[in-house]
Motif scaffolding. Structure first.
Motif, PDB file in Angstrom:
ATOM      1  N   ALA A  85     -15.814  33.174 -16.739  1.00 51.85           N
ATOM      2  CA  ALA A  85     -15.045  32.894 -17.952  1.00 51.85           C
ATOM      3  C   ALA A  85     -15.928  32.341 -19.065  1.00 51.85           C
ATOM      4  CB  ALA A  85     -13.918  31.912 -17.645  1.00 51.85           C
ATOM      5  N   GLY A  86     -17.088  31.819 -18.717  1.00 46.72           N
ATOM      6  CA  GLY A  86     -18.016  31.291 -19.712  1.00 46.72           C
ATOM      7  C   GLY A  86     -18.935  32.332 -20.309  1.00 46.72           C
ATOM      8  N   LEU A  87     -18.823  33.578 -19.856  1.00 40.11           N
ATOM      9  CA  LEU A  87     -19.622  34.666 -20.411  1.00 40.11           C
ATOM     10  C   LEU A  87     -18.918  35.279 -21.616  1.00 40.11           C
ATOM     11  CD1 LEU A  87     -20.619  36.536 -17.114  1.00 40.11           C
ATOM     12  CD2 LEU A  87     -21.966  34.844 -18.375  1.00 40.11           C
ATOM     13  N   PRO A  88     -19.655  35.998 -22.465  1.00 42.49           N
ATOM     14  CA  PRO A  88     -18.988  36.753 -23.540  1.00 42.49           C
ATOM     15  C   PRO A  88     -17.939  37.680 -22.942  1.00 42.49           C
ATOM     16  CG  PRO A  88     -21.359  36.725 -23.879  1.00 42.49           C
ATOM     17  CD  PRO A  88     -21.121  36.125 -22.527  1.00 42.49           C
ATOM     18  N   SER A  89     -16.816  37.834 -23.633  1.00 42.97           N
ATOM     19  CA  SER A  89     -15.673  38.544 -23.058  1.00 42.97           C
ATOM     20  C   SER A  89     -16.015  39.957 -22.617  1.00 42.97           C
ATOM     21  CB  SER A  89     -14.523  38.574 -24.065  1.00 42.97           C
ATOM     22  OG  SER A  89     -14.921  39.222 -25.272  1.00 42.97           O
ATOM     23  N   GLY A  90     -16.856  40.662 -23.372  1.00 42.22           N
ATOM     24  CA  GLY A  90     -17.182  42.041 -23.021  1.00 42.22           C
ATOM     25  C   GLY A  90     -18.037  42.177 -21.780  1.00 42.22           C
ATOM     26  N   CYS A  91     -18.641  41.071 -21.328  1.00 41.82           N
ATOM     27  CA  CYS A  91     -19.494  41.102 -20.134  1.00 41.82           C
ATOM     28  C   CYS A  91     -18.739  40.758 -18.856  1.00 41.82           C
ATOM     29  CB  CYS A  91     -20.652  40.115 -20.297  1.00 41.82           C
ATOM     30  SG  CYS A  91     -21.731  40.449 -21.696  1.00 41.82           S
ATOM     31  N   ARG A  92     -17.575  40.162 -18.992  1.00 40.54           N
ATOM     32  CA  ARG A  92     -16.876  39.636 -17.812  1.00 40.54           C
ATOM     33  C   ARG A  92     -16.456  40.718 -16.812  1.00 40.54           C
ATOM     34  NH1 ARG A  92     -13.075  35.780 -21.560  1.00 40.54           N
ATOM     35  NH2 ARG A  92     -14.801  34.595 -22.492  1.00 40.54           N
ATOM     36  N   PRO A  93     -15.916  41.874 -17.250  1.00 44.09           N
ATOM     37  CA  PRO A  93     -15.508  42.866 -16.254  1.00 44.09           C
ATOM     38  C   PRO A  93     -16.648  43.310 -15.350  1.00 44.09           C
ATOM     39  CG  PRO A  93     -14.523  43.377 -18.381  1.00 44.09           C
ATOM     40  CD  PRO A  93     -15.519  42.284 -18.624  1.00 44.09           C
ATOM     41  N   ALA A  94     -17.843  43.504 -15.899  1.00 44.24           N
ATOM     42  CA  ALA A  94     -18.970  43.969 -15.086  1.00 44.24           C
ATOM     43  C   ALA A  94     -19.361  42.954 -14.024  1.00 44.24           C
ATOM     44  CB  ALA A  94     -20.176  44.269 -15.983  1.00 44.24           C
ATOM     45  N   ILE A  95     -19.392  41.669 -14.402  1.00 44.57           N
ATOM     46  CA  ILE A  95     -19.812  40.647 -13.442  1.00 44.57           C
ATOM     47  C   ILE A  95     -18.729  40.421 -12.400  1.00 44.57           C
ATOM     48  CG2 ILE A  95     -20.740  38.330 -13.179  1.00 44.57           C
ATOM     49  CD1 ILE A  95     -22.457  40.365 -14.794  1.00 44.57           C
ATOM     50  N   HIS A  96     -17.462  40.481 -12.809  1.00 37.30           N
ATOM     51  CA  HIS A  96     -16.390  40.412 -11.808  1.00 37.30           C
ATOM     52  C   HIS A  96     -16.485  41.608 -10.859  1.00 37.30           C
ATOM     53  CE1 HIS A  96     -13.910  36.932 -12.516  1.00 37.30           C
ATOM     54  NE2 HIS A  96     -13.844  37.167 -13.810  1.00 37.30           N
ATOM     55  N   ALA A  97     -16.787  42.781 -11.390  1.00 39.80           N
ATOM     56  CA  ALA A  97     -16.903  43.959 -10.531  1.00 39.80           C
ATOM     57  C   ALA A  97     -18.023  43.773  -9.517  1.00 39.80           C
ATOM     58  CB  ALA A  97     -17.148  45.208 -11.377  1.00 39.80           C
ATOM     59  N   ALA A  98     -19.177  43.284  -9.967  1.00 36.53           N
ATOM     60  CA  ALA A  98     -20.282  43.038  -9.035  1.00 36.53           C
ATOM     61  C   ALA A  98     -19.876  42.043  -7.961  1.00 36.53           C
ATOM     62  CB  ALA A  98     -21.500  42.527  -9.807  1.00 36.53           C
ATOM     63  N   ARG A  99     -19.167  40.980  -8.375  1.00 40.72           N
ATOM     64  CA  ARG A  99     -18.695  39.979  -7.404  1.00 40.72           C
ATOM     65  C   ARG A  99     -17.774  40.615  -6.370  1.00 40.72           C
ATOM     66  NH1 ARG A  99     -13.974  36.977  -7.140  1.00 40.72           N
ATOM     67  NH2 ARG A  99     -13.274  37.881  -9.123  1.00 40.72           N
ATOM     68  N   ALA A 155     -13.900  52.086  -7.216  1.00 43.09           N
ATOM     69  CA  ALA A 155     -13.032  52.429  -8.346  1.00 43.09           C
ATOM     70  C   ALA A 155     -11.766  51.581  -8.337  1.00 43.09           C
ATOM     71  CB  ALA A 155     -12.691  53.915  -8.297  1.00 43.09           C
ATOM     72  N   ALA A 156     -11.187  51.383  -7.154  1.00 46.48           N
ATOM     73  CA  ALA A 156      -9.981  50.566  -7.056  1.00 46.48           C
ATOM     74  C   ALA A 156     -10.258  49.111  -7.427  1.00 46.48           C
ATOM     75  CB  ALA A 156      -9.401  50.649  -5.647  1.00 46.48           C
ATOM     76  N   LEU A 157     -11.453  48.628  -7.088  1.00 48.06           N
ATOM     77  CA  LEU A 157     -11.796  47.240  -7.381  1.00 48.06           C
ATOM     78  C   LEU A 157     -12.021  46.987  -8.866  1.00 48.06           C
ATOM     79  CD1 LEU A 157     -14.201  46.477  -4.396  1.00 48.06           C
ATOM     80  CD2 LEU A 157     -11.914  45.521  -4.764  1.00 48.06           C
ATOM     81  N   VAL A 158     -12.285  48.057  -9.614  1.00 49.39           N
ATOM     82  CA  VAL A 158     -12.448  47.895 -11.055  1.00 49.39           C
ATOM     83  C   VAL A 158     -11.181  47.319 -11.673  1.00 49.39           C
ATOM     84  CG1 VAL A 158     -12.745  49.134 -13.236  1.00 49.39           C
ATOM     85  CG2 VAL A 158     -14.242  49.635 -11.321  1.00 49.39           C
ATOM     86  N   ALA A 159     -10.025  47.774 -11.220  1.00 48.02           N
ATOM     87  CA  ALA A 159      -8.757  47.247 -11.748  1.00 48.02           C
ATOM     88  C   ALA A 159      -8.662  45.742 -11.495  1.00 48.02           C
ATOM     89  CB  ALA A 159      -7.588  47.981 -11.115  1.00 48.02           C
ATOM     90  N   SER A 160      -9.074  45.317 -10.313  1.00 51.63           N
ATOM     91  CA  SER A 160      -9.058  43.882 -10.009  1.00 51.63           C
ATOM     92  C   SER A 160     -10.036  43.119 -10.894  1.00 51.63           C
ATOM     93  CB  SER A 160      -9.404  43.657  -8.534  1.00 51.63           C
ATOM     94  OG  SER A 160      -8.437  44.245  -7.685  1.00 51.63           O
ATOM     95  N   ALA A 161     -11.180  43.746 -11.159  1.00 52.15           N
ATOM     96  CA  ALA A 161     -12.179  43.105 -12.023  1.00 52.15           C
ATOM     97  C   ALA A 161     -11.636  42.931 -13.437  1.00 52.15           C
ATOM     98  CB  ALA A 161     -13.461  43.936 -12.038  1.00 52.15           C
ATOM     99  N   LEU A 162     -10.953  43.944 -13.935  1.00 51.95           N
ATOM    100  CA  LEU A 162     -10.388  43.859 -15.282  1.00 51.95           C
ATOM    101  C   LEU A 162      -9.305  42.793 -15.355  1.00 51.95           C
ATOM    102  CD1 LEU A 162     -10.175  47.661 -16.109  1.00 51.95           C
ATOM    103  CD2 LEU A 162     -11.752  45.997 -17.088  1.00 51.95           C
ATOM    104  N   ALA A 163      -8.487  42.715 -14.316  1.00 48.37           N
ATOM    105  CA  ALA A 163      -7.442  41.695 -14.289  1.00 48.37           C
ATOM    106  C   ALA A 163      -8.051  40.297 -14.252  1.00 48.37           C
ATOM    107  CB  ALA A 163      -6.531  41.918 -13.083  1.00 48.37           C
ATOM    108  N   ALA A 164      -9.093  40.131 -13.445  1.00 48.89           N
ATOM    109  CA  ALA A 164      -9.749  38.824 -13.359  1.00 48.89           C
ATOM    110  C   ALA A 164     -10.393  38.451 -14.687  1.00 48.89           C
ATOM    111  CB  ALA A 164     -10.803  38.849 -12.248  1.00 48.89           C
ATOM    112  N   ALA A 165     -10.973  39.443 -15.365  1.00 50.71           N
ATOM    113  CA  ALA A 165     -11.624  39.176 -16.650  1.00 50.71           C
ATOM    114  C   ALA A 165     -10.631  38.767 -17.720  1.00 50.71           C
ATOM    115  CB  ALA A 165     -12.406  40.407 -17.095  1.00 50.71           C
ATOM    116  N   ALA A 166      -9.395  39.235 -17.596  1.00 49.75           N
ATOM    117  CA  ALA A 166      -8.367  38.944 -18.602  1.00 49.75           C
ATOM    118  C   ALA A 166      -7.714  37.579 -18.402  1.00 49.75           C
ATOM    119  CB  ALA A 166      -7.310  40.041 -18.576  1.00 49.75           C
ATOM    120  N   ARG A 167      -7.860  37.011 -17.209  1.00 49.76           N
ATOM    121  CA  ARG A 167      -7.213  35.724 -16.941  1.00 49.76           C
ATOM    122  C   ARG A 167      -7.966  34.587 -17.610  1.00 49.76           C
ATOM    123  NH1 ARG A 167      -6.198  37.976 -11.661  1.00 49.76           N
ATOM    124  NH2 ARG A 167      -8.144  37.099 -10.871  1.00 49.76           N
ATOM    125  N   ARG A 168      -7.221  33.621 -18.093  1.00 56.42           N
ATOM    126  CA  ARG A 168      -7.844  32.427 -18.654  1.00 56.42           C
ATOM    127  C   ARG A 168      -8.162  31.461 -17.522  1.00 56.42           C
ATOM    128  NH1 ARG A 168      -4.577  30.872 -24.244  1.00 56.42           N
ATOM    129  NH2 ARG A 168      -5.003  32.832 -25.360  1.00 56.42           N
TER     130      ARG A 168
END
Length: 360
Positions: free
Chosen positions: A235-249, A279-292
């Protein structure tokens, strides 16, 4: 007088392509996750991982050659930081990256220290010993990526280092059999003796079993603890970077889940995360990136403190932040394309495997 910013025009085209292909072939989970990074940041990220991959490949035979490969890597590192890198794509791209993004030498130097431990056949008795190793070979990457993505808050860097350590613990659990066949054990030896396994006897005849599985599950539980804590730091990363790092996690965490689904056996099989699952985990990554989420303010692991301190004292980056920031916000249109690419790559791999089996 303000800083003199440089435009984000990174590297030579051939160098970028070479680093990208090195990662695509050697670290598929990271490569897939990287497709969600803002385009200006992908090639610098590949440069960091290409240098790490090159270093890892260089020390593969150090059981025979001793510390000479690590010494050569320190020389390459010195040349890169002096602005006179060796004439290879990985060296040139890495030198440019560390200069433009203000990555201090202490971070890749710590990575090489961990690789020297491999060459010295260092043994890890306790979890804390293993943390020390993981901090060097993977926590360093988390710290470098944090600086690359523009996040320099010490708490955010600490969580990035947590993520690196968690990923390394997952790698260790996935590679138990592969490491044993190379004469190495990374599982805490005290844990092995605690469940009745003599490390040297087991290494002479590595086999799966309930005792070994209990250690693997215990180590993956520690990785899970760190994955959860690291998730808050994203959450401390720039917003556009969060989906990629969540996906890696999520990709790396899924490797551990695959080991668990196999009863903790990573001796006779190697855990994988297929493209359709990614591919399925990408959706989870996007959801995690959107959460505050509030960043967990816990102090860094003891093993990671020196990495956080090095990042805190890093020089300022030389890149102009404006264009990069705008590019970071343009992610939504890439998501569908990325998912389709995951599936296409998976189909291609399966076709190649079938063709190879037919020829054999």
């Amino acid at each position: 007088m303000g800083a003199t910013w440089l435009k984000p025009d990174f590297g030579r085209r051939r160098d970028k392509a070479a680093c990208r292909e090195m990662i695509r072939g050697g670290s598929r989970s990271f490569f897939f996750a990287s497709l969600l990074l803002p385009p200006p940041l992908r090639d610098p990220a590949y440069a960091i991982y290409a240098f790490c991959r090159l270093s890892d490949d260089t020390v593969d035979d150090c059981e025979v050659t001793g510390l000479a490969p690590v010494e050569s890597l320190y020389e390459r590192l010195d040349l890169a930081y002096a602005g006179r890198p060796l004439d290879t794509p990985a060296d040139r791209a890495f030198a440019e990256t560390v200069d433009l993004y203000g990555i201090p030498r202490a971070l890749p130097a710590a990575l090489l220290e961990g690789m020297a431990w491999d060459c010295q056949d260092k043994r890890y008795e306790t979890l804390e010993d293993l943390h020390d190793y993981a901090a060097r070979v993977a926590g360093t990457v988390g710290a470098m990526m944090s600086l690359l993505l523009g996040a320099r808050d010490p708490v955010v860097v600490a969580r990035a280092c947590d993520l690196g350590v968690a990923m390394q613990l997952t790698n260790i659990c996935r590679d138990v059999g592969e490491d044993a066949r190379r004469g190495r054990i990374y599982l805490p030896r005290a844990w092995m003796r605690g469940v009745g396994l003599d490390p040297e006897c087991w290494l002479a005849d590595p086999k799966p079993g309930p005792a070994l599985a209990s250690i693997v599950k215990r180590l993956l539980a520690e990785a899970d603890r760190l994955y959860d804590r690291a998730a808050t730091g994203i959450a401390g990363l720039p917003s556009g970077c969060r989906p990629a790092i969540h996906a890696a996690r999520l990709f790396y965490r899924e490797i551990g889940y695959d080991v668990l689904r196999a009863g903790g056996d990573s001796v006779t099989r190697r855990a994988v995360v297929p493209g359709d699952r990614k591919a399925a985990l990408v959706a989870s990554a996007l959801a995690a990136a959107a959460r505050r989420t509030e960043v967990d303010p816990s102090p860094p692991l003891v093993c990671n403190r020196f990495l956080v301190d090095a990042a805190r004292n890093a020089p300022e980056p030389k890149l102009e932040p404006g264009p990069l920031g705008r590019a970071m916000r343009r992610i939504d249109n890439r998501v569908g394309w990325t998912v389709e690419l995951f599936l296409e790559l998976e189909q291609r791999e399966r076709a190649a495997q079938m063709a190879a089996a037919a020829r054999g």
